[in-house]
Design a protein around this motif. Sequence first.
Motif, PDB file in Angstrom:
ATOM      1  N   CYS A  78       2.039   6.425   4.440  1.00  0.00           N
ATOM      2  CA  CYS A  78       2.204   6.182   3.006  1.00  0.00           C
ATOM      3  C   CYS A  78       2.204   4.683   2.693  1.00  0.00           C
ATOM      4  CB  CYS A  78       3.488   6.841   2.500  1.00  0.00           C
ATOM      5  SG  CYS A  78       3.408   8.639   2.519  1.00  0.00           S
ATOM      6  N   ARG A  79       2.724   3.883   3.594  1.00  0.00           N
ATOM      7  CA  ARG A  79       2.704   2.429   3.388  1.00  0.00           C
ATOM      8  C   ARG A  79       1.276   1.893   3.406  1.00  0.00           C
ATOM      9  NH1 ARG A  79       7.840   0.219   3.527  1.00  0.00           N
ATOM     10  NH2 ARG A  79       9.414   1.598   4.404  1.00  0.00           N
ATOM     11  N   LYS A  80       0.441   2.449   4.278  1.00  0.00           N
ATOM     12  CA  LYS A  80      -0.963   2.016   4.317  1.00  0.00           C
ATOM     13  C   LYS A  80      -1.715   2.517   3.087  1.00  0.00           C
ATOM     14  CE  LYS A  80      -1.305   1.229   9.219  1.00  0.00           C
ATOM     15  NZ  LYS A  80      -1.936   1.530  10.486  1.00  0.00           N
ATOM     16  N   MET A  81      -1.338   3.676   2.583  1.00  0.00           N
ATOM     17  CA  MET A  81      -1.937   4.171   1.335  1.00  0.00           C
ATOM     18  C   MET A  81      -1.575   3.247   0.184  1.00  0.00           C
ATOM     19  SD  MET A  81      -1.283   8.269   1.548  1.00  0.00           S
ATOM     20  CE  MET A  81      -1.416   9.089   3.126  1.00  0.00           C
ATOM     21  N   GLU A  82      -0.309   2.870   0.110  1.00  0.00           N
ATOM     22  CA  GLU A  82       0.145   1.947  -0.934  1.00  0.00           C
ATOM     23  C   GLU A  82      -0.638   0.640  -0.860  1.00  0.00           C
ATOM     24  OE1 GLU A  82       4.190  -0.420  -2.420  1.00  0.00           O
ATOM     25  OE2 GLU A  82       4.267   0.788  -0.603  1.00  0.00           O
ATOM     26  N   GLN A  83      -0.823   0.122   0.324  1.00  0.00           N
ATOM     27  CA  GLN A  83      -1.567  -1.118   0.512  1.00  0.00           C
ATOM     28  C   GLN A  83      -3.029  -0.935   0.086  1.00  0.00           C
ATOM     29  OE1 GLN A  83      -1.552  -2.520   4.556  1.00  0.00           O
ATOM     30  NE2 GLN A  83      -2.582  -4.422   4.039  1.00  0.00           N
TER      31      GLN A  83
END
Length: 129
Positions: A78-83
């Motif tokens: 999810c952090r990579k999606m946010e980025q």
Amino acid sequence: MKQINFKPYNQGQSELFPSRLDEFIPENAPVRIVSQVVDELDLNDIVRSYKAGGCKGYHPRMLLKVLFYSYLSNVFSCRKMEQALTESIAYMWVSGKQFPKHSCINDFRSKRLKKHIHKLFSQVVYILQ
């Protein structure tokens, strides 16, 4: 002496991207296919799981497009999606220039989507046939 000629370069321009991001998304791009498929899905059960009132939330259809495109792109964090939502034109386009935080994406995935994923998967298979 010959004069060097460069294209204009200005990072301080008022708009970095054109108003329509889809101008940069090829017609046969995977993100367009994901968007088309998710637009055909029946999300009534997911929408009904939300309660009226409170702060406005992100539309489940947009979050689902972000998740499906992420999975197709081998992005599961999810952090990579946010980025990616702030760095990738394809993600900006599919999200409608909305930028949910990783916690919001994770809550949607774990709390809202978990109960409906099998039904959605069946719908996707049916649409792709």
